[in-house]
Design a protein around this motif. Sequence first.
Motif, short mmCIF file in Angstrom:
data_model
loop_
_atom_site.label_atom_id
_atom_site.label_comp_id
_atom_site.label_asym_id
_atom_site.label_seq_id
_atom_site.Cartn_x
_atom_site.Cartn_y
_atom_site.Cartn_z
N ARG A 34 40.29 57.10 36.31
CA ARG A 34 38.96 56.56 36.57
C ARG A 34 38.68 55.06 36.27
O ARG A 34 37.94 54.49 37.06
CB ARG A 34 37.86 57.43 35.64
N GLY A 35 39.23 54.50 35.52
CA GLY A 35 39.40 52.85 35.36
C GLY A 35 39.77 52.31 36.71
O GLY A 35 39.40 51.08 36.79
N GLY A 36 40.81 52.88 37.56
CA GLY A 36 41.10 52.43 38.97
C GLY A 36 40.09 52.14 39.63
O GLY A 36 39.91 51.13 40.41
N ALA A 37 39.11 53.20 39.68
CA ALA A 37 38.01 52.83 40.52
C ALA A 37 37.20 51.62 40.13
O ALA A 37 36.69 51.16 40.84
CB ALA A 37 37.27 54.31 40.45
N VAL A 38 36.95 51.69 38.85
CA VAL A 38 35.94 50.67 38.31
C VAL A 38 36.72 49.20 38.52
O VAL A 38 36.01 48.37 38.93
CB VAL A 38 35.78 50.82 36.75
N ALA A 39 38.06 49.40 38.44
CA ALA A 39 38.48 47.90 38.87
C ALA A 39 38.61 47.82 40.15
O ALA A 39 38.50 46.40 40.60
CB ALA A 39 40.19 48.13 38.36
N TRP A 40 38.51 48.50 41.12
CA TRP A 40 38.31 48.40 42.59
C TRP A 40 37.03 47.88 42.89
O TRP A 40 36.56 47.20 43.78
CB TRP A 40 38.49 49.63 43.30
N TRP A 41 35.80 48.18 42.43
CA TRP A 41 34.61 48.06 42.57
C TRP A 41 34.05 46.81 41.59
O TRP A 41 32.96 46.31 41.91
CB TRP A 41 33.65 49.26 42.04
N THR A 42 34.63 46.18 40.72
CA THR A 42 34.37 45.15 40.08
C THR A 42 34.29 43.87 40.70
O THR A 42 33.36 43.06 40.55
CB THR A 42 35.25 45.13 38.70
N PRO A 43 35.33 43.39 41.49
CA PRO A 43 35.14 42.14 42.14
C PRO A 43 33.98 41.94 43.01
O PRO A 43 33.46 40.87 42.68
CB PRO A 43 36.43 42.30 43.27
N PRO A 44 33.44 42.80 43.81
CA PRO A 44 32.24 42.40 44.41
C PRO A 44 31.09 42.02 43.28
O PRO A 44 30.27 41.25 43.54
CB PRO A 44 31.70 43.51 45.04
N ALA A 45 31.12 42.35 41.99
CA ALA A 45 30.09 42.14 41.10
C ALA A 45 30.37 40.71 40.41
O ALA A 45 29.37 39.86 40.02
CB ALA A 45 30.24 43.07 39.98
N VAL A 46 31.68 40.13 40.52
CA VAL A 46 31.97 38.91 40.00
C VAL A 46 33.16 38.13 40.96
O VAL A 46 34.18 37.77 40.48
CB VAL A 46 32.82 39.02 38.36
N PRO A 47 32.40 37.91 42.12
CA PRO A 47 33.47 37.20 43.19
C PRO A 47 33.88 36.05 42.68
O PRO A 47 35.12 35.70 42.87
CB PRO A 47 32.69 37.01 44.14
N ALA A 48 33.52 35.12 41.74
CA ALA A 48 33.94 33.87 41.26
C ALA A 48 34.96 34.11 40.22
O ALA A 48 36.03 33.25 40.51
CB ALA A 48 32.87 33.25 40.42
N ALA A 49 35.33 35.33 39.86
CA ALA A 49 36.61 35.48 38.92
C ALA A 49 37.65 35.89 39.89
O ALA A 49 38.74 35.81 39.44
CB ALA A 49 36.23 36.67 38.01
N TYR A 50 37.67 36.05 41.13
CA TYR A 50 38.57 36.30 41.79
C TYR A 50 38.76 35.41 43.05
O TYR A 50 39.43 35.61 44.04
CB TYR A 50 38.50 37.68 42.86
N ALA A 51 38.00 34.31 42.89
CA ALA A 51 38.20 33.08 44.16
C ALA A 51 39.62 32.52 43.97
O ALA A 51 40.12 32.22 42.92
CB ALA A 51 37.19 32.19 43.83
N PRO A 52 40.34 32.31 45.02
CA PRO A 52 41.69 31.57 45.13
C PRO A 52 41.85 30.15 44.32
O PRO A 52 40.61 29.49 44.62
CB PRO A 52 41.96 31.63 46.59
#
Length: 66
Positions: A48-66
């Motif tokens: 279930r945490g895998g699904a949460v991990a997939w859905w988290t980036p759109p909520a914090v896009p700055a954390a995943y910016a290159p």
Amino acid sequence: MAPGRRGYSPGVRPGRAEDYRTALLVADVVATTEELGWPVFDLVGHDRGGAVAWWTPPAVPAAYAP
């Protein structure tokens, strides 16, 4: 230290199924990283945490910016 996550610790077990919606679980992740002051972070999830991990980036896009 591991945080008491929704549903896993006796003090944070909501009684209603709708309190476990993905949006709320993602919000928990975001709140935790903000509280810890982590503007960028690695997130790994299983089951279930895998699904949460997939859905988290759109909520914090700055954390995943290159």
